[in-house]
Design an enzyme around this catalytic site. Structure first.
Site, short mmCIF file in Angstrom:
data_model
loop_
_atom_site.label_atom_id
_atom_site.label_comp_id
_atom_site.label_asym_id
_atom_site.label_seq_id
_atom_site.Cartn_x
_atom_site.Cartn_y
_atom_site.Cartn_z
N LYS A 173 0.84 -1.20 0.00
CA LYS A 173 0.00 0.00 0.00
C LYS A 173 0.87 1.25 0.00
O LYS A 173 1.78 1.37 0.82
CB LYS A 173 -0.91 -0.01 1.23
CG LYS A 173 -1.82 -1.24 1.28
CD LYS A 173 -2.53 -1.37 2.62
CE LYS A 173 -1.56 -1.70 3.74
NZ LYS A 173 -2.24 -2.01 5.01
N THR A 205 -8.51 8.72 8.61
CA THR A 205 -8.03 7.51 7.93
C THR A 205 -7.62 6.43 8.93
O THR A 205 -6.91 5.49 8.57
CB THR A 205 -6.83 7.85 7.03
OG1 THR A 205 -5.80 8.47 7.83
CG2 THR A 205 -7.22 8.79 5.91
N GLY A 207 -7.51 3.18 10.76
CA GLY A 207 -8.03 1.83 10.51
C GLY A 207 -8.12 1.45 9.05
O GLY A 207 -8.69 0.40 8.72
N THR A 208 -7.55 2.26 8.15
CA THR A 208 -7.66 1.91 6.72
C THR A 208 -6.97 0.59 6.40
O THR A 208 -7.47 -0.20 5.60
CB THR A 208 -7.06 3.03 5.85
OG1 THR A 208 -5.75 3.35 6.31
CG2 THR A 208 -7.92 4.27 5.88
N GLY A 209 -5.81 0.34 7.03
CA GLY A 209 -5.10 -0.91 6.74
C GLY A 209 -5.86 -2.13 7.23
O GLY A 209 -5.99 -3.12 6.50
N CYS A 210 -6.38 -2.06 8.45
CA CYS A 210 -7.19 -3.16 8.99
C CYS A 210 -8.41 -3.40 8.11
O CYS A 210 -8.76 -4.54 7.79
CB CYS A 210 -7.65 -2.83 10.41
SG CYS A 210 -6.35 -2.47 11.59
#
Length: 268
Positions: A173, A205, A207-210
């Site tokens: 990412k 933003t 928690g975008t990865g989770c």
């Protein structure tokens, strides 16, 4: 409801990331979420105040009971905190044969470290060979690959380097790179593909990865191919960022309940 996802990750008391974000994302995309909590965190949109690990025997029991009763079609891992937790999770999942989306959570959005520095080698040695796809952000990819990643060209090379560590696919990412366009790189045995989307100017933003990793896991659990699951997950996350509710003084949460057809597959 179709597809069962077992989420093995830490709890976010603020609800924006971790297990809470995972459950919301999986549910929003029409799949079923079960959980095994690795650690409790006391945090808000401004940062993590404290972390309380779950006893390893209890963590193993959560995983075993979930798999033996409800079962799973895919597993998603997030915060694993330290080497002994990584070992415990890998031992519990060994032989399951389930697709695994591994999000190598290392540092919280606010800067708090969520993985011991000494556990990186254990993550590479134990978790990555079990994974179907690894979903690192740029700092995580740099820590795992041992190389600086300053641009898109290096991102593509780094994703291929990470595959040499035993994982068959990597979604790297690129949100940490500056610029008006965000690039994500998907590397598989078939080659490298770059996805791009306009950068959304917002501080919300958290928690975008989770959320992205769990959305991919939901797709795999529902029988999607990896590329198809990634495309839908990216579209879902972008929509959730655009409609973020604006909560908190720091990095606020997404709108995980954003209205979106779970069957939609659309590139951004």
């Amino acid at each position: 409801m179709r597809g069962r996802v077992l989420i093995v990750a830490g709890s976010d008391s603020g609800g924006g990331a971790g297990i809470q974000a995972d459950i919301k994302a999986v549910t929003a995309l029409g799949a079923y979420a079960a959980t095994a909590v690795t650690a409790l965190t006391a945090q808000d949109t401004e940062g993590v105040r404290a972390v309380h690990p779950v006893p390893l025997d209890f963590l193993r029991l959560q995983i075993r009971m979930s798999l033996e009763d409800i079962g799973a079609d895919c597993v998603k891992t997030g915060m694993l905190a330290d080497a002994v937790t990584i070992d415990a999770v890998c031992d519990a999942l060994a032989g399951s044969g389930l697709p695994l989306v591994a999000d190598p959570v290392m540092v919280a959005k606010g800067g708090a470290r969520l993985l011991d520095t000494g556990a990186v080698e254990t993550l590479k040695r134990r978790l990555m060979p079990l994974a179907t796809v690894l979903t690192p952000n740029l700092p995580e990819a740099e820590a795992l690959s041992g190389m600086a990643i300053p641009d898109l060209e290096t991102m593509q090379h780094a994703a291929e380097v990470l595959m040499t560590l035993g994982v068959p696919a990597v979604l790297l990412k690129g949100g940490h790179l500056e610029g008006p366009v965000v690039h994500d790189v998907l590397a598989t045995e078939e080659g490298v593909e770059v996805f791009e989307s306009p950068r959304i100017d917002t501080r919300h933003t958290h928690g975008t990865g989770c959320t992205l990793a769990s959305a991919i896991a939901a797709g795999l659990a529902q029988g999607m191919g990896l590329r198809e699951a990634v495309i839908r997950a990216r579209a879902y996350v972008a929509a959730a960022i655009r409609s973020a509710p604006g909560f908190g003084r720091g990095h606020g949460p997404l709108d995980h309940g954003v209205t979106m057809d779970p069957g939609r597959v659309a590139a951004l």
